[in-house]
Scaffold this active site. Sequence first.
Site, PDB file in Angstrom:
ATOM      1  N   LYS A 108      26.197  25.462  50.976  1.00  0.00           N
ATOM      2  CA  LYS A 108      26.671  24.781  49.722  1.00  0.00           C
ATOM      3  C   LYS A 108      25.646  24.273  48.965  1.00  0.00           C
ATOM      4  O   LYS A 108      25.586  24.057  47.807  1.00  0.00           O
ATOM      5  CB  LYS A 108      27.729  23.645  50.215  1.00  0.00           C
ATOM      6  CG  LYS A 108      29.081  24.138  50.675  1.00  0.00           C
ATOM      7  CD  LYS A 108      29.857  25.180  49.808  1.00  0.00           C
ATOM      8  CE  LYS A 108      30.911  25.612  50.346  1.00  0.00           C
ATOM      9  NZ  LYS A 108      31.711  26.628  49.263  1.00  0.00           N
ATOM     10  N   TYR A 115      27.204  25.258  57.091  1.00  0.00           N
ATOM     11  CA  TYR A 115      28.228  25.198  55.786  1.00  0.00           C
ATOM     12  C   TYR A 115      27.556  24.429  54.889  1.00  0.00           C
ATOM     13  O   TYR A 115      27.442  24.548  53.698  1.00  0.00           O
ATOM     14  CB  TYR A 115      29.310  24.493  56.106  1.00  0.00           C
ATOM     15  CG  TYR A 115      30.446  24.161  55.031  1.00  0.00           C
ATOM     16  CD1 TYR A 115      31.245  25.370  54.534  1.00  0.00           C
ATOM     17  CD2 TYR A 115      30.634  22.939  54.414  1.00  0.00           C
ATOM     18  CE1 TYR A 115      32.076  25.149  53.598  1.00  0.00           C
ATOM     19  CE2 TYR A 115      31.593  22.638  53.556  1.00  0.00           C
ATOM     20  CZ  TYR A 115      32.491  23.725  53.315  1.00  0.00           C
ATOM     21  OH  TYR A 115      33.187  23.452  52.049  1.00  0.00           O
ATOM     22  N   ASN A 169      35.048  31.116  44.341  1.00  0.00           N
ATOM     23  CA  ASN A 169      35.756  29.917  44.795  1.00  0.00           C
ATOM     24  C   ASN A 169      35.806  30.392  46.317  1.00  0.00           C
ATOM     25  O   ASN A 169      35.921  29.499  47.349  1.00  0.00           O
ATOM     26  CB  ASN A 169      37.247  29.985  44.649  1.00  0.00           C
ATOM     27  CG  ASN A 169      38.075  29.073  45.302  1.00  0.00           C
ATOM     28  OD1 ASN A 169      38.034  27.965  45.514  1.00  0.00           O
ATOM     29  ND2 ASN A 169      38.869  29.860  46.107  1.00  0.00           N
ATOM     30  N   ALA A 199      24.196  24.176  54.490  1.00  0.00           N
ATOM     31  CA  ALA A 199      23.078  24.815  53.992  1.00  0.00           C
ATOM     32  C   ALA A 199      23.609  25.978  52.761  1.00  0.00           C
ATOM     33  O   ALA A 199      22.590  25.890  52.047  1.00  0.00           O
ATOM     34  CB  ALA A 199      22.359  25.805  55.244  1.00  0.00           C
ATOM     35  N   SER A 231      30.830  21.994  47.598  1.00  0.00           N
ATOM     36  CA  SER A 231      31.380  20.890  48.091  1.00  0.00           C
ATOM     37  C   SER A 231      30.531  19.609  48.245  1.00  0.00           C
ATOM     38  O   SER A 231      29.124  19.676  47.994  1.00  0.00           O
ATOM     39  CB  SER A 231      31.228  21.352  49.893  1.00  0.00           C
ATOM     40  OG  SER A 231      31.574  20.300  50.697  1.00  0.00           O
TER      41      SER A 231
HETATM   42  N1  LIG Z   1      39.670  21.946  51.267  1.00  0.00           N
HETATM   43  C1  LIG Z   1      38.592  21.128  51.031  1.00  0.00           C
HETATM   44  O1  LIG Z   1      38.630  19.965  51.373  1.00  0.00           O
HETATM   45  C2  LIG Z   1      37.220  21.527  50.419  1.00  0.00           C
HETATM   46  C3  LIG Z   1      36.394  20.754  50.191  1.00  0.00           C
HETATM   47  C4  LIG Z   1      35.057  20.898  49.653  1.00  0.00           C
HETATM   48  C5  LIG Z   1      34.798  22.315  49.303  1.00  0.00           C
HETATM   49  N2  LIG Z   1      35.777  23.118  49.561  1.00  0.00           N
HETATM   50  C6  LIG Z   1      35.723  24.683  49.126  1.00  0.00           C
HETATM   51  O2  LIG Z   1      36.613  25.148  48.255  1.00  0.00           O
HETATM   52  C7  LIG Z   1      36.770  26.781  48.395  1.00  0.00           C
HETATM   53  C8  LIG Z   1      38.244  26.853  48.508  1.00  0.00           C
HETATM   54  O3  LIG Z   1      38.612  26.347  49.861  1.00  0.00           O
HETATM   55  P1  LIG Z   1      40.023  25.908  50.597  1.00  0.00           P
HETATM   56  O4  LIG Z   1      39.917  24.714  50.677  1.00  0.00           O
HETATM   57  O5  LIG Z   1      40.896  26.395  49.403  1.00  0.00           O
HETATM   58  O6  LIG Z   1      40.117  26.870  51.737  1.00  0.00           O
HETATM   59  P2  LIG Z   1      40.999  28.160  52.068  1.00  0.00           P
HETATM   60  O7  LIG Z   1      42.425  27.996  51.793  1.00  0.00           O
HETATM   61  O8  LIG Z   1      40.789  28.441  53.359  1.00  0.00           O
HETATM   62  O9  LIG Z   1      40.452  29.195  51.159  1.00  0.00           O
HETATM   63  C9  LIG Z   1      39.266  29.754  51.339  1.00  0.00           C
HETATM   64  C10 LIG Z   1      39.207  31.122  50.508  1.00  0.00           C
HETATM   65  O10 LIG Z   1      38.417  31.877  50.672  1.00  0.00           O
HETATM   66  C11 LIG Z   1      38.708  33.255  51.029  1.00  0.00           C
HETATM   67  N3  LIG Z   1      38.111  33.821  51.950  1.00  0.00           N
HETATM   68  C12 LIG Z   1      37.810  33.452  53.354  1.00  0.00           C
HETATM   69  N4  LIG Z   1      37.258  34.638  54.031  1.00  0.00           N
HETATM   70  C13 LIG Z   1      36.838  35.459  53.203  1.00  0.00           C
HETATM   71  C14 LIG Z   1      36.285  36.686  52.781  1.00  0.00           C
HETATM   72  N5  LIG Z   1      35.550  37.239  54.234  1.00  0.00           N
HETATM   73  N6  LIG Z   1      36.277  37.529  51.799  1.00  0.00           N
HETATM   74  C15 LIG Z   1      36.753  37.081  50.962  1.00  0.00           C
HETATM   75  N7  LIG Z   1      37.432  35.995  50.481  1.00  0.00           N
HETATM   76  C16 LIG Z   1      37.426  35.318  52.082  1.00  0.00           C
HETATM   77  C17 LIG Z   1      40.299  33.068  51.360  1.00  0.00           C
HETATM   78  O11 LIG Z   1      40.926  34.157  51.157  1.00  0.00           O
HETATM   79  P3  LIG Z   1      42.174  34.630  52.003  1.00  0.00           P
HETATM   80  O12 LIG Z   1      43.163  33.598  52.293  1.00  0.00           O
HETATM   81  O13 LIG Z   1      42.801  35.766  51.301  1.00  0.00           O
HETATM   82  O14 LIG Z   1      41.739  35.162  53.370  1.00  0.00           O
HETATM   83  C18 LIG Z   1      40.689  31.942  50.691  1.00  0.00           C
HETATM   84  O15 LIG Z   1      41.297  32.074  49.700  1.00  0.00           O
HETATM   85  C19 LIG Z   1      35.722  26.945  49.525  1.00  0.00           C
HETATM   86  O16 LIG Z   1      34.689  27.416  48.947  1.00  0.00           O
HETATM   87  C20 LIG Z   1      35.529  25.525  50.302  1.00  0.00           C
HETATM   88  O17 LIG Z   1      34.177  25.666  50.563  1.00  0.00           O
HETATM   89  C21 LIG Z   1      36.934  22.915  50.132  1.00  0.00           C
END
Ligand SMILES: NC(=O)c1ccc[n+]([C@@H]2O[C@H](COP(=O)([O-])OP(=O)(O)OC[C@H]3O[C@@H](n4cnc5c(N)ncnc54)[C@H](OP(=O)(O)O)[C@@H]3O)[C@@H](O)[C@H]2O)c1
Length: 247
Positions: free
Chosen positions: A157, A153, A88, A155, A140
């Site tokens: 996904k 991003y 995730n 690329a 995504s």
């Molecule tokens: N939010 C949206 O609208 C959306 C839409 C489409 C896809 N997504 C995808 O959903 C997933 C979760 O995103 P989210 O929206 O929940 O965003 P988020 O709250 O920023 O979560 C991202 C997660 O990735 C972890 N992370 C970041 N850098 C890292 C690193 N260097 N090593 C290990 N873990 C790391 C973070 O852990 P820490 O907090 O502990 O740093 C956090 O738990 C992602 O893959 C994102 O691309 C999100």
Amino acid sequence: MKIDFTNKTVIVTGGAGGIGAAIVQLFQECNAQIIATGTNTSDLESLNQESKGKKTDYIHLDFTSNESIQKFLGHIDKRDRIDVLINNAGVNKIDSIKDVSEGDWDWINNVNLRAPFLLTRAVSKIMHNQGYGRMVNIASIFGVVSKAKRAVYSATKWGLVGFTKAVALDLAPYNILVNTVSPGFVDTELTRRILGEKEIEKLLNTIPKKRLADAKEIAKTVIFLSSDHNTYITGQNIIVDGGFTSA
Ligand SMILES: NC(=O)c1ccc[n+]([C@@H]2O[C@H](COP(=O)([O-])OP(=O)(O)OC[C@H]3O[C@@H](n4cnc5c(N)ncnc54)[C@H](OP(=O)(O)O)[C@@H]3O)[C@@H](O)[C@H]2O)c1
């Protein structure tokens, strides 16, 4: 239909916040044994305190550090079983291609694509030996369509969706099912910070459901694909976007 993960061990990367935390919470409700990763040591300590009795271990894992990755892989190797892997964790930086630095290219690739590769390779060996497994990679809508300033991003996904399909083919004979879930715009702190209220107002008109997704709606899809109720879906990309990419 009851979904139960009793006696199943689940890994959720980036499980300390956002969508990952919603996924962890649903797995807890379904009685899973959970290994959730995060990068902030003091947050992880608090989460370990708060989640006592919920069979959840929050462990440090930073995908920008090879040392941290090797330590975590060593930890996994000692486990008897890993039933479910949820890749995730993900990062994004919005920049026109003219301005993208090589450092950002490496950072986003390391977290969004190289990390799922490393974990999938390690866990697939354990799942192969036990003859069972479910993996879900969080991609995504920008792995299906795209938008200006999302070159790196997107690329990663699109790469993750392709990676998932190929891995599904490698592992299908061993009762290991591998899928992608692609969220649309999810109502998280990150989305509100990156887009801002005005941009979100405009965006809502382009989403057939006229609202953002709740992180729980992503989590429910992930839980189904990870469960024993999923017996035949593999290599698929399930898009949870309120109709956005169909319009
Ligand atoms: N939010 C949206 O609208 C959306 C839409 C489409 C896809 N997504 C995808 O959903 C997933 C979760 O995103 P989210 O929206 O929940 O965003 P988020 O709250 O920023 O979560 C991202 C997660 O990735 C972890 N992370 C970041 N850098 C890292 C690193 N260097 N090593 C290990 N873990 C790391 C973070 O852990 P820490 O907090 O502990 O740093 C956090 O738990 C992602 O893959 C994102 O691309 C999100």
